[in-house]
Design a protein around this motif. Structure first.
Motif, PDB file in Angstrom:
ATOM      1  N   HIS A  64     -49.132 112.164  21.663  1.00  0.00           N
ATOM      2  CA  HIS A  64     -47.971 112.367  20.659  1.00  0.00           C
ATOM      3  C   HIS A  64     -48.347 113.771  19.809  1.00  0.00           C
ATOM      4  N   LEU A  65     -49.349 113.656  19.174  1.00  0.00           N
ATOM      5  CA  LEU A  65     -49.732 115.143  18.551  1.00  0.00           C
ATOM      6  C   LEU A  65     -49.594 116.229  18.990  1.00  0.00           C
ATOM      7  N   SER A  66     -50.291 116.189  20.530  1.00  0.00           N
ATOM      8  CA  SER A  66     -50.519 117.331  21.182  1.00  0.00           C
ATOM      9  C   SER A  66     -49.251 117.729  22.082  1.00  0.00           C
ATOM     10  N   GLY A  67     -48.301 116.917  22.111  1.00  0.00           N
ATOM     11  CA  GLY A  67     -47.032 117.285  22.966  1.00  0.00           C
ATOM     12  C   GLY A  67     -47.640 117.028  24.284  1.00  0.00           C
ATOM     13  N   ARG A  68     -48.114 115.984  24.848  1.00  0.00           N
ATOM     14  CA  ARG A  68     -48.812 115.546  26.112  1.00  0.00           C
ATOM     15  C   ARG A  68     -49.488 116.542  26.699  1.00  0.00           C
ATOM     16  N   ARG A  69     -50.534 116.921  25.832  1.00  0.00           N
ATOM     17  CA  ARG A  69     -51.501 117.823  26.173  1.00  0.00           C
ATOM     18  C   ARG A  69     -53.127 117.229  26.260  1.00  0.00           C
ATOM     19  N   PHE A  70     -53.215 116.049  25.903  1.00  0.00           N
ATOM     20  CA  PHE A  70     -54.248 115.302  25.838  1.00  0.00           C
ATOM     21  C   PHE A  70     -54.814 114.714  27.201  1.00  0.00           C
ATOM     22  N   ASP A 103     -57.234 128.932  23.957  1.00  0.00           N
ATOM     23  CA  ASP A 103     -55.868 128.882  23.939  1.00  0.00           C
ATOM     24  C   ASP A 103     -55.135 130.235  24.061  1.00  0.00           C
ATOM     25  N   LYS A 104     -55.637 131.048  23.342  1.00  0.00           N
ATOM     26  CA  LYS A 104     -55.009 132.674  23.386  1.00  0.00           C
ATOM     27  C   LYS A 104     -55.142 132.998  24.440  1.00  0.00           C
ATOM     28  N   SER A 105     -56.244 132.858  25.332  1.00  0.00           N
ATOM     29  CA  SER A 105     -56.770 133.466  26.424  1.00  0.00           C
ATOM     30  C   SER A 105     -56.369 132.693  27.844  1.00  0.00           C
ATOM     31  N   ASN A 106     -55.626 131.926  27.652  1.00  0.00           N
ATOM     32  CA  ASN A 106     -55.026 131.346  28.609  1.00  0.00           C
ATOM     33  C   ASN A 106     -55.925 130.374  29.491  1.00  0.00           C
ATOM     34  N   PHE A 107     -56.991 129.856  29.080  1.00  0.00           N
ATOM     35  CA  PHE A 107     -57.613 128.667  29.646  1.00  0.00           C
ATOM     36  C   PHE A 107     -56.791 127.456  29.363  1.00  0.00           C
ATOM     37  N   LYS A 108     -56.921 126.677  30.425  1.00  0.00           N
ATOM     38  CA  LYS A 108     -56.103 125.602  30.318  1.00  0.00           C
ATOM     39  C   LYS A 108     -56.746 124.255  29.927  1.00  0.00           C
ATOM     40  N   ILE A 144     -59.372 134.833  34.817  1.00  0.00           N
ATOM     41  CA  ILE A 144     -58.280 133.975  34.950  1.00  0.00           C
ATOM     42  C   ILE A 144     -56.955 134.522  35.510  1.00  0.00           C
ATOM     43  N   PRO A 145     -56.310 135.436  35.331  1.00  0.00           N
ATOM     44  CA  PRO A 145     -55.243 136.101  35.755  1.00  0.00           C
ATOM     45  C   PRO A 145     -55.248 135.886  37.548  1.00  0.00           C
ATOM     46  N   LYS A 146     -56.573 136.212  37.996  1.00  0.00           N
ATOM     47  CA  LYS A 146     -56.746 136.712  39.541  1.00  0.00           C
ATOM     48  C   LYS A 146     -57.069 135.372  40.290  1.00  0.00           C
ATOM     49  N   ILE A 147     -57.412 134.269  39.519  1.00  0.00           N
ATOM     50  CA  ILE A 147     -57.757 133.076  39.955  1.00  0.00           C
ATOM     51  C   ILE A 147     -56.773 131.977  39.842  1.00  0.00           C
ATOM     52  N   ASP A 148     -56.207 131.920  38.633  1.00  0.00           N
ATOM     53  CA  ASP A 148     -55.221 130.591  38.192  1.00  0.00           C
ATOM     54  C   ASP A 148     -53.780 131.304  38.140  1.00  0.00           C
ATOM     55  N   THR A 149     -53.179 131.330  38.987  1.00  0.00           N
ATOM     56  CA  THR A 149     -51.638 131.857  38.842  1.00  0.00           C
ATOM     57  C   THR A 149     -50.850 130.835  38.753  1.00  0.00           C
ATOM     58  N   ASP A 150     -51.118 129.478  38.699  1.00  0.00           N
ATOM     59  CA  ASP A 150     -50.129 128.776  38.351  1.00  0.00           C
ATOM     60  C   ASP A 150     -49.878 128.135  36.931  1.00  0.00           C
ATOM     61  N   PRO A 151     -48.816 128.350  36.295  1.00  0.00           N
ATOM     62  CA  PRO A 151     -48.654 128.550  34.945  1.00  0.00           C
ATOM     63  C   PRO A 151     -48.697 126.712  34.476  1.00  0.00           C
ATOM     64  N   VAL A 152     -48.389 126.059  35.304  1.00  0.00           N
ATOM     65  CA  VAL A 152     -48.414 124.526  34.947  1.00  0.00           C
ATOM     66  C   VAL A 152     -49.736 123.967  35.262  1.00  0.00           C
ATOM     67  N   THR A 164     -55.039 119.721  17.814  1.00  0.00           N
ATOM     68  CA  THR A 164     -53.508 119.642  18.431  1.00  0.00           C
ATOM     69  C   THR A 164     -52.628 120.614  17.681  1.00  0.00           C
ATOM     70  N   HIS A 165     -52.996 120.701  16.191  1.00  0.00           N
ATOM     71  CA  HIS A 165     -51.968 121.706  15.558  1.00  0.00           C
ATOM     72  C   HIS A 165     -52.562 122.947  15.523  1.00  0.00           C
ATOM     73  N   ALA A 166     -53.638 123.305  15.851  1.00  0.00           N
ATOM     74  CA  ALA A 166     -54.346 124.664  15.973  1.00  0.00           C
ATOM     75  C   ALA A 166     -53.952 125.443  17.091  1.00  0.00           C
ATOM     76  N   THR A 167     -53.701 124.713  18.141  1.00  0.00           N
ATOM     77  CA  THR A 167     -53.262 125.280  19.393  1.00  0.00           C
ATOM     78  C   THR A 167     -51.988 125.035  19.898  1.00  0.00           C
ATOM     79  N   GLU A 168     -51.467 125.692  21.112  1.00  0.00           N
ATOM     80  CA  GLU A 168     -50.276 125.838  21.516  1.00  0.00           C
ATOM     81  C   GLU A 168     -50.140 125.099  22.891  1.00  0.00           C
ATOM     82  N   ARG A 169     -51.112 125.621  23.823  1.00  0.00           N
ATOM     83  CA  ARG A 169     -50.864 125.350  25.170  1.00  0.00           C
ATOM     84  C   ARG A 169     -51.961 124.611  25.942  1.00  0.00           C
ATOM     85  N   ILE A 170     -53.271 124.949  25.306  1.00  0.00           N
ATOM     86  CA  ILE A 170     -54.311 124.417  26.145  1.00  0.00           C
ATOM     87  C   ILE A 170     -54.498 122.922  26.046  1.00  0.00           C
TER      88      ILE A 170
END
Length: 379
Positions: A104-110, A38-43, A355-363, A70-76
């Motif tokens: 719900h718990l993940s904020g639509r990340r499931f 999650d911290k390293s920008n894996f999706k 990842i920064p050189k291949i996955d350039t879409d933040p969404v 879901t509570h221990a991560t933010e974006r993944i």
């Protein structure tokens, strides 16, 4: 191309023999891998559901595991790889409820990955009197199309099938916001990829072994998905594939780690338990094992594009091959017997240099699909 990791509670005997708490340590360490990803920008992070597979996977209650994360991560995004919806394993209504709750718990990340299970030892344990894994196809087909109805109908119309039934009921909670989580199918053969595409499901390609395998996967899937009649609210046009990744500051160090991590044992276990996967001729029948990997053999695996291994520049070039072959997502199977700190290093280095050189879409790709239909766009 997006990136993910795949964890499953791997507790081989060679670890359990030297650590009486190996099971606990494996589960807790894999938790840390997901937090670092999650911290390293894996999706994506994917979590197996396996039962009775003593050495291969102890991750049986993945809904509990994902609920914690879901509570221990933010974006993944956190995905079930898989939730098994066969009513003899998990009642379909309970699956629908868990998916919506995690939404719900993940904020639509499931991400809702489903499938029939890949091994007779596991799945036939729930199906007394049945000896043929093909019987699960009919049960899964009967069930999978009901999930979007349970989520989207105010009162689910109910179901009367051959293998399970339910009178009309309100299935609660509903997913968070408009639409529902993206739906995926764990596919193991070319007809399965095309079938998933026709239903508008993304594919979890756990059976893809090397880059050249992508050709028939992409062809069968991308051709069929153009004419999809989605069972859900939208088409999840997505092919995820898994591979092993070991990255270090130098190629020499990465190859050394790969050659000392018992990769042969995991590969042997895979075909011991997943007897619905096509077994290559070079894979021996259990209990015979593949030979211990040497540094020379790791180099051969690299030549055959069967593994991601090397320094960050090597890994970048190897990942670009998967991207060029048509993979929408590359997910690294972790752990594979690799020591804890070495696995964290792989995740960090991939996050910093690849990842920064291949996955350039933040969404997330699946978020775009869901938001498009929720805003009135095309399915």
């Amino acid at each position: 191309m997006e990136f993910g990791i795949f964890v499953q509670g791997y507790v081989p005997n060679f670890r359990a023999k030297v650590d009486p708490e190996a099971e606990h340590h494996a589960l807790m360490e894999e938790t840390e891998y997901v937090i670092q990803a999650d911290k390293s920008n894996f999706k994506y992070a994917w979590f197996s559901e396996h039962h009775f597979l003593e050495e291969y996977s102890h991750l049986s209650a993945n809904d509990v595991y994902i609920g914690y994360l879901t509570h221990a991560t933010e974006r993944i995004h956190l995905g079930s790889g898989i939730f098994n919806p066969l009513p003899q394993v998990n009642h379909p209504v309970k699956v629908a409820e868990r998916v919506a709750m995690l939404d719900h718990l993940s904020g639509r990340r499931f991400e809702f990955g489903t499938g029939r299970g890949a091994g007779s030892h596991e799945i036939l344990g729930f199906l007394p009197g049945i000896t043929d894994m093909n019987a699960t196809k009919e049960i899964w087909e009967e069930t999978v199309g009901e999930f979007p109805k349970m989520w989207l109908q105010d009162e689910y119309e109910g179901f009367q099938g051959k293998h399970w039934s339910l009178p009309p009921r309100k299935v609660l909670p509903k997913p968070y916001g408009a639409s529902h989580p993206a739906m995926w199918y764990a596919a193991g053969s070319p007809p399965s990829y095309a079938m998933a595409a026709r239903k508008g499901l993304g594919v979890l390609g756990f059976s893809v072994q090397k880059v050249s395998d992508m050709e028939w996967v992409v062809d069968s899937y991308k051709t069929a998905v153009r004419d999809a009649e989605p069972i859900g609210d939208f088409v999840n046009d997505n092919v995820m594939v898994t591979t092993t990744a070991i990255v270090a500051e130098t190629r020499k160090e990465a190859v050394r780690v790969a050659a000392t991590s018992n990769l042969n044992y995991l590969q042997s276990l895979l075909f011991r338990y997943h007897d619905t996967f096509p077994r290559p001729e070079y894979i021996p029948q259990w209990p015979e094992l593949l030979p211990q990997y040497t540094e020379e053999l790791i180099e051969l695996l690299l030549d055959e594009e069967l593994i991601i291994c090397g320094d960050p520049d090597d890994a970048l070039a190897q990942c670009k091959r998967w991207e060029a072959a048509g993979a929408d997502q590359l997910s690294f199977g972790l752990p594979v017997g690799v020591p804890y700190e070495d696995t964290l290093r792989t995740i960090r280095l991939v996050g910093e240099h690849v990842i920064p050189k291949i996955d350039t879409d933040p969404v997330h790709r699946t978020t775009r699909f869901r938001d498009a239909v929720a805003s009135g766009g095309h399915h």
